[in-house]
Design an enzyme around this catalytic site. Structure first.
Site, PDB file in Angstrom:
ATOM      1  N   ASP A  10     -29.347  -1.213  -0.468  1.00  0.00           N
ATOM      2  CA  ASP A  10     -29.394  -2.652  -0.229  1.00  0.00           C
ATOM      3  C   ASP A  10     -28.966  -3.449  -1.455  1.00  0.00           C
ATOM      4  OD1 ASP A  10     -31.732  -1.778  -1.525  1.00  0.00           O
ATOM      5  OD2 ASP A  10     -32.746  -3.658  -1.023  1.00  0.00           O
ATOM      6  N   GLN A  35     -26.494  -2.264  -3.444  1.00  0.00           N
ATOM      7  CA  GLN A  35     -25.066  -2.000  -3.593  1.00  0.00           C
ATOM      8  C   GLN A  35     -24.229  -2.941  -2.732  1.00  0.00           C
ATOM      9  OE1 GLN A  35     -24.189   2.178  -2.932  1.00  0.00           O
ATOM     10  NE2 GLN A  35     -26.125   2.760  -3.904  1.00  0.00           N
ATOM     11  N   CYS A  36     -24.808  -3.481  -1.692  1.00  0.00           N
ATOM     12  CA  CYS A  36     -24.091  -4.386  -0.787  1.00  0.00           C
ATOM     13  C   CYS A  36     -24.551  -5.825  -1.012  1.00  0.00           C
ATOM     14  CB  CYS A  36     -24.338  -3.996   0.675  1.00  0.00           C
ATOM     15  SG  CYS A  36     -23.843  -2.310   1.070  1.00  0.00           S
ATOM     16  N   THR A  37     -23.703  -6.764  -0.625  1.00  0.00           N
ATOM     17  CA  THR A  37     -24.077  -8.172  -0.681  1.00  0.00           C
ATOM     18  C   THR A  37     -24.885  -8.477   0.567  1.00  0.00           C
ATOM     19  OG1 THR A  37     -22.037  -8.684  -1.863  1.00  0.00           O
ATOM     20  CG2 THR A  37     -23.220 -10.522  -0.882  1.00  0.00           C
ATOM     21  N   VAL A  38     -26.188  -8.442   0.420  1.00  0.00           N
ATOM     22  CA  VAL A  38     -27.068  -8.666   1.563  1.00  0.00           C
ATOM     23  C   VAL A  38     -27.365 -10.162   1.648  1.00  0.00           C
ATOM     24  CG1 VAL A  38     -29.269  -8.105   2.654  1.00  0.00           C
ATOM     25  CG2 VAL A  38     -28.062  -6.375   1.301  1.00  0.00           C
TER      26      VAL A  38
END
Length: 713
Positions: A581, A583-586
């Site tokens: 979570d 590593q990604c643009t949440v």
């Protein structure tokens, strides 16, 4: 030929009314391009008459069939130029007027109920010029024309009608014998001498003189001389057989002169107070050579009607361009309808369409909006992901045509639904590659899609690693050489841009662009996302405002802060040891659209501000308060909270120990360049030493430090 022989026989038997060959309008496509541009940028909602210039060539034959070509009145892009700007030409000058309507309903109403009024209006101007003598000084005034038009700039369709007002005498103008060629009337020696003197007259005239007067002449046969139309020679015309009327004829019909002769003869009749006159007319159909075999001569008689001389309007008028009816039983108005949408180059059509909505803003809502300044702005985007795609798309909407995207990532399967410039096919690599190959580079794919959306944009994708604090360099694998190469590329990109957008996922990737923006005096706009929050901010300018000699629009020595000004530690490597979570643009999908749009709108608003990038960070104002920028407030920071549908305008000043925009860091980079960058990559704590944050930390830790404070302090 049989018809011509029969016609000549009829003329020889009795005088016959002189017939004139009407014009055919010829409109070059460039005329409509120029009208569309001027309608958007200059005329807007105005329906005021627009002066035009048209030209008509001398009569000629079809190269293929050798049949006479109809007289043509030609308008082009140059028709909008004033007399002084018109290039020299062998064609004849004709002044005109454009009546361009705002709606198709206005156009239809004008044609239906006001066309006669328009015709009489322009005809009255011709008559007044004749009465005042102005038409003798400037015979081009006899050749007035006008156009009534409507321009649908969304579909690039044009509706129009031409009129060539011609005054005619209530009594006929008769021709008593059929026209003959000049060589059948004059000797060859005479024609040679005529031509020599005629060319000498033209070559001795100024450009404006030629434009205005070179359509009508008086030939005096005894001296073989030509002169421009003048009152003295007009008195002799019709009373002295040595004088001939000559004019440049757009017709090439063997028995009929062209349309301009109608008003020329009316001028002569009016000059002699409508008394009966007889004289010969030379129809010159090659301005460069009087000996041209198509030129003709014929005798005319203007019948007497002196009772009309003191009448307020002793004329009737005709002149709308006609065409044969479908049944062939008569003539009807030649209402033109032109659709250029399919004929135009798609790229040019797209360019016109892109500017349409922007230009319409200037008609009523923002007349002072400087669109050229926006269009010429070169934008550099660090990051071609969610934010980068949305910012680039919004820049296109504002007419920005130079966009460079910098990114080192590839398109993944999760990207296309959130990042608006990518397609599912980009996840497979280049077109035609087998499934499983590496995906397309984000920067290159985004640039390619921008060009597909609008071919007029110069979109460039640069795949490069941005040097970042804490991301150590491996000397053994040539890491320093790669960093130096990447650093020099980024410096060049910054130098050649006007505005920098920082849109990367990681915080530390924004460090180097921040310093370079300060060093090279560029407007830097930063945008960052949270789950349901966003930040858009502009960085203060390092150099002083050339207009006020300060770092912002007021007299304060303080400048606005940057993205790193609130930090008390150097930026670190935030990319390692991250869960999925992280590593990604949440973020909520809609947040990036808000942030991207506001970032671009902030740039555009600043470009319209008198102080530009140096504008003071404004806070909330009432809707009735005046703003310096035509587009409204120019805040320093906008923090948005989607959960509460709330935005905050915040202003923060620059921190003198900032690890990115402080003088110590900027000057260190100026002196040491990539060597300083590599040092920071291997040891971010260097930034804390350079800025004095290390010493500040010791104070916070309770260590005793000697402060050098003067008594004055």
């Amino acid at each position: 030929e049989k018809w011509q022989i029969k016609k000549q026989q009829q003329m020889e038997q009795k005088g016959e009314a002189l017939k004139f060959v009407p014009y055919i309008s010829t409109v070059d496509v460039s005329f409509w391009h120029e009208l569309a541009k001027r309608k958007l940028e200059i005329y807007k909602l105005s329906t005021d008459p627009v002066p035009l210039t048209a030209f008509y060539p001398t009569g000629s034959l079809s190269a293929k069939s050798k049949a006479p070509l109809p007289p043509r009145l030609i308008v082009t892009r140059d028709s909008f130029l004033i007399e002084e700007q018109v290039t020299e030409t062998n064609d004849q000058y004709s002044p005109g007027t454009l009546f361009n309507m705002n709606t198709i309903e206005q156009y239809t109403e004008t044609i239906k109920n006001q066309r006669i009024e328009k015709l009489n209006e322009v005809a009255k101007r011709i008559y007044d010029d004749i009465s005042s003598g102005a038409a003798i000084e400037n015979p081009s005034l006899l050749h007035r024309f006008f156009i009534i038009s409507y321009s649908d700039l969304k579909k690039y369709k044009f509706s129009y009608i031409f009129a060539f007002p011609a005054l005619y005498h209530p009594d006929s103008i008769t021709i008593n014998s059929p026209p003959i060629s000049l060589s059948s009337y004059f000797s060859s020696d005479e024609l040679v001498q005529f031509n020599t003197n005629f060319q000498s007259l033209l070559s001795s005239s100024s450009k404006i003189h030629l434009l205005q007067k070179s359509s009508v002449f008086i030939l005096r046969r005894s001296t073989s001389t030509f002169s421009y139309l003048n009152s003295s020679d007009l008195k002799s015309l019709g009373t002295d057989p040595d004088y001939y009327l000559a004019f440049i004829d757009p017709s090439c019909e063997p028995l009929n002169p062209g349309w301009p002769l109608r008003n020329i003869l009316f001028l002569i009749s009016h000059f002699h107070q409508f008394s009966q006159l007889s004289f010969s007319v030379l129809c010159l159909r090659d301005k460069t050579s009087i000996q041209n075999s198509n030129s003709i001569l014929f005798p005319v008689t203007l019948l007497s009607n002196s009772s009309l001389y003191n009448t307020p309007n002793p004329f009737k008028v005709t002149g709308y361009e006609n065409k044969p009816t479908k049944k062939g039983t008569g003539n009807a108005l030649n209402l033109h309808s032109l659709d250029l949408g399919d004929l135009m180059d798609p790229s040019r059509l797209a360019s016109t369409a892109v500017g349409l909505n922007l230009q319409l803003m200037r008609w009523r809502l923002a007349p002072t909006l400087d669109l050229d300044k926006i269009a010429s702005t070169k934008c550099l985007l660090f990051g071609a992901g969610t934010l980068g795609c949305n910012v680039a798309r919004c820049l296109l909407g504002w007419g920005v045509t130079d966009i460079t995207l910098v990114d080192n990532g590839r398109v993944s399967f999760s990207n296309p639904v959130r990042q608006s410039l990518f397609h599912f096919s980009d996840c497979f690599g280049t077109e035609g590659s087998e499934r499983g190959k590496e995906a397309a580079w984000k920067a290159e794919a985004a640039a390619k899609e921008l060009s597909a959306i609008y071919p007029g944009v110069k979109a460039t994708g640069v795949v490069i690693n941005i040097p970042m604090p804490g991301h150590s360099v491996d000397i053994r694998t040539g890491g320093e050489e790669a960093v130096t190469r990447d650093y020099n590329t980024i410096v060049s990109l910054v130098q050649n841009s006007d505005v920098i957008f920082m849109l990367t996922d990681s915080r530390e990737a924004r460090w180097l662009p921040t310093i370079l923006g300060q060093l090279y005096n560029k407007l830097v706009i930063n945008s960052a996302l949270g789950f349901d929050t966003f930040l858009v901010m502009r960085h203060g300018m390092y150099q002083k405002n050339p207009r006020t000699n300060s770092n912002n629009s007021n007299t304060s020595s303080e400048r606005l802060g940057c993205y790193f000004c609130n930090d008390i530690v150097a930026p670190q490597d935030s990319l390692k040891d991250r869960t999925l979570d992280q590593q990604c643009t949440v973020t909520r999908p809609g947040v990036s659209y808000f942030a991207g749009t506001i970032a671009v709108e902030m740039m555009v608003s600043l470009l319209q501000h008198p102080d530009g990038a140096w504008a003071e960070g404004e806070g909330n104002k009432s809707l009735s308060e005046r703003t310096e920028s035509v587009l409204g407030l120019v805040p320093h920071q906008i923090r948005g909270f989607l959960s509460h549908w709330h935005n905050m305008l915040i202003k923060g000043t620059a921190y003198d120990r900032c690890t990115a925009c402080s003088e110590a860091v900027v000057e260190k980079l100026r002196k040491e360049g990539e060597r300083f960058v590599i040092e920071v990559m291997n040891n971010p704590k260097v930034l804390e030493e350079v800025t004095g944050l290390t010493e500040l930390g010791k104070v916070d830790a309770g260590e005793s430090i000697e402060w050098d404070i003067s008594d004055d302090d």
